[in-house]
Design a protein around this motif. Structure first.
Motif, PDB file in Angstrom:
ATOM      1  N   THR A 255      33.810 -10.172 -32.787  1.00 20.86           N
ATOM      2  CA  THR A 255      32.512 -10.599 -32.270  1.00 20.86           C
ATOM      3  C   THR A 255      32.669 -11.937 -31.559  1.00 20.86           C
ATOM      4  O   THR A 255      33.648 -12.667 -31.765  1.00 20.86           O
ATOM      5  N   LEU A 256      31.693 -12.250 -30.723  1.00 20.65           N
ATOM      6  CA  LEU A 256      31.721 -13.492 -29.957  1.00 20.65           C
ATOM      7  C   LEU A 256      30.555 -14.372 -30.367  1.00 20.65           C
ATOM      8  O   LEU A 256      29.404 -13.914 -30.389  1.00 20.65           O
ATOM      9  N   ASN A 257      30.849 -15.632 -30.691  1.00 23.29           N
ATOM     10  CA  ASN A 257      29.771 -16.595 -30.880  1.00 23.29           C
ATOM     11  C   ASN A 257      29.413 -17.194 -29.527  1.00 23.29           C
ATOM     12  O   ASN A 257      29.989 -16.818 -28.496  1.00 23.29           O
ATOM     13  N   ASP A 286      20.884  -8.568 -30.117  1.00 24.10           N
ATOM     14  CA  ASP A 286      19.731  -7.773 -30.536  1.00 24.10           C
ATOM     15  C   ASP A 286      19.300  -8.080 -31.967  1.00 24.10           C
ATOM     16  O   ASP A 286      18.104  -8.137 -32.268  1.00 24.10           O
ATOM     17  N   ASP A 287      20.266  -8.253 -32.858  1.00 24.13           N
ATOM     18  CA  ASP A 287      19.932  -8.455 -34.270  1.00 24.13           C
ATOM     19  C   ASP A 287      19.764  -9.927 -34.633  1.00 24.13           C
ATOM     20  O   ASP A 287      19.572 -10.260 -35.816  1.00 24.13           O
ATOM     21  N   HIS A 288      19.835 -10.830 -33.633  1.00 21.97           N
ATOM     22  CA  HIS A 288      19.636 -12.273 -33.837  1.00 21.97           C
ATOM     23  C   HIS A 288      20.594 -12.826 -34.909  1.00 21.97           C
ATOM     24  O   HIS A 288      20.222 -13.680 -35.714  1.00 21.97           O
ATOM     25  N   SER A 289      21.805 -12.323 -34.893  1.00 23.19           N
ATOM     26  CA  SER A 289      22.806 -12.777 -35.849  1.00 23.19           C
ATOM     27  C   SER A 289      23.602 -13.972 -35.333  1.00 23.19           C
ATOM     28  O   SER A 289      24.401 -14.541 -36.076  1.00 23.19           O
ATOM     29  N   GLY A 290      23.405 -14.323 -34.072  1.00 21.84           N
ATOM     30  CA  GLY A 290      24.196 -15.396 -33.485  1.00 21.84           C
ATOM     31  C   GLY A 290      25.553 -14.947 -33.028  1.00 21.84           C
ATOM     32  O   GLY A 290      26.395 -15.774 -32.655  1.00 21.84           O
ATOM     33  N   LEU A 291      25.781 -13.618 -33.041  1.00 18.32           N
ATOM     34  CA  LEU A 291      27.054 -13.046 -32.622  1.00 18.32           C
ATOM     35  C   LEU A 291      26.807 -11.850 -31.727  1.00 18.32           C
ATOM     36  O   LEU A 291      25.807 -11.132 -31.873  1.00 18.32           O
ATOM     37  N   VAL A 292      27.703 -11.626 -30.786  1.00 19.20           N
ATOM     38  CA  VAL A 292      27.621 -10.481 -29.868  1.00 19.20           C
ATOM     39  C   VAL A 292      28.958  -9.759 -29.925  1.00 19.20           C
ATOM     40  O   VAL A 292      30.010 -10.382 -29.727  1.00 19.20           O
ATOM     41  N   ASP A 293      28.901  -8.457 -30.223  1.00 16.50           N
ATOM     42  CA  ASP A 293      30.144  -7.690 -30.231  1.00 16.50           C
ATOM     43  C   ASP A 293      30.285  -6.917 -28.919  1.00 16.50           C
ATOM     44  O   ASP A 293      29.404  -6.943 -28.062  1.00 16.50           O
TER      45      ASP A 293
END
Length: 328
Positions: A255-257, A286-293
């Protein structure tokens, strides 16, 4: 922009009943415009990273069509007679005097990014239009049949004439070439007018609602379109994106921060600022996790290829399970 507008006005000056510009002066001006537009087309085509993608982009077709003005003008000797003095204009003259100004004017479309919103609104509202057109056809046929029955043949000679009257009444155009004369005809047309006013508000409301929804999210939509266009322009594929994501993923967690995502955008060299990269990151998360996969990134940028990617991945998983069962 100014050059395009001046070229369109210059072309229209020789189409008036009494030309406002001398034909020789007009020929010199139009030839200069044609040369400039040909050079612009060649420069855009040569500097494009992918010639195939440049040709496939509809916004570049206007450049190609506008560049045809020079060879067409050369085929007629550069000097064109005024349109009003031509009894039977040739194909080249029609294209140069009537259609070339339109092609030039359409070149300005690339400067209106909001035009994409209107296109998206049209696409999103297409699903509701067939039933509306069907309902309109039913109302037209019923009302035209009623008009034909109550009106005399001297006034409404045939059913197609009645259909024409119903159509111009429904659309509130009212040319006046055909109109009811009997009491029954007045009643039918008055009823049709009231029904059509209510009915025609439906498609306008649907399209207006969809456009309003697109307009409220215009910043995200335009940013997404800009990124997608840049990626396609530079020839990036889903394999390239996967390699880049793995390259900037410093901790290797898949994942990318935010800092890694900004570095990804910088490595891609698509001309986005850091602020735009942050907005894009928030849009992808989308899930507001602070990460993008990788899947989130691909789903937003290339949705069609994302579906194919998931299908291929599922097929590979099934094949691996089948082979493992055979081995066991």
């Amino acid at each position: 922009k100014v050059l395009v507008l001046v070229s369109v006005v210059s072309s229209l000056l020789v189409t008036t009943q009494e030309p406002l510009v001398d034909v020789s002066t007009s020929a010199v001006l139009e030839t200069c415009f044609d040369v400039i537009f040909v050079m612009e087309f060649l420069c855009r085509c040569i500097s494009s990273p992918s010639k195939r993608i440049y040709v496939q982009d509809p916004f570049n077709w206007c450049d190609m069509l506008a560049a045809l003005g020079l060879p067409l003008r050369a085929s007629v000797g550069f000097v064109l007679q005024p349109l009003s003095s031509l009894e039977a204009p040739t194909v080249q003259q029609v294209l140069l005097l009537l259609f070339l100004p339109i092609f030039r004017f359409l070149k300005l479309l690339r400067y209106f990014e909001s035009f994409h919103l209107l296109v998206d609104a049209g696409k999103n509202s297409i699903a509701a239009l067939p039933v509306l057109f069907y309902t309109m056809a039913v109302i037209t046929l019923l009302s035209s049949s009623a008009i034909y029955l109550v009106e005399s043949r001297d006034n409404i000679p045939s059913l197609p004439h009645s259909i024409w009257l119903a159509l111009v009444t429904m659309t509130t155009v009212g040319y006046g070439d055909y109109a009811p004369k009997s009491t029954g005809g007045y009643f039918v047309v008055a009823t049709l007018t009231g029904v059509s006013v209510l009915f025609l508000a439906l498609p306008v409301g649907i399209i207006g609602h969809v456009f309003t929804a697109c307009w409220e999210s215009r910043a995200q939509v335009l940013l997404m379109n800009r990124v997608r266009k840049c990626l396609v322009k530079w020839g990036y594929t889903i394999k390239d994106l996967k390699i880049l994501v793995e390259y900037v993923d410093a901790d290797g967690d898949g994942t990318l921060n935010l800092p890694e995502f900004i570095e990804l955008i910088r490595q891609m060299r698509i001309g986005l600022t850091s602020d735009s990269a942050v907005d894009l990151f928030m849009l992808f998360d989308d899930d507001h996790s602070g990460l993008v996969d990788y899947n989130e990134f691909l789903r937003h940028i290339f949705p069609d290829q994302y579906v194919e990617y998931i299908q291929d991945k599922q097929q590979e998983d099934e094949e691996m399970r089948s082979s493992s069962k055979r081995v066991s």
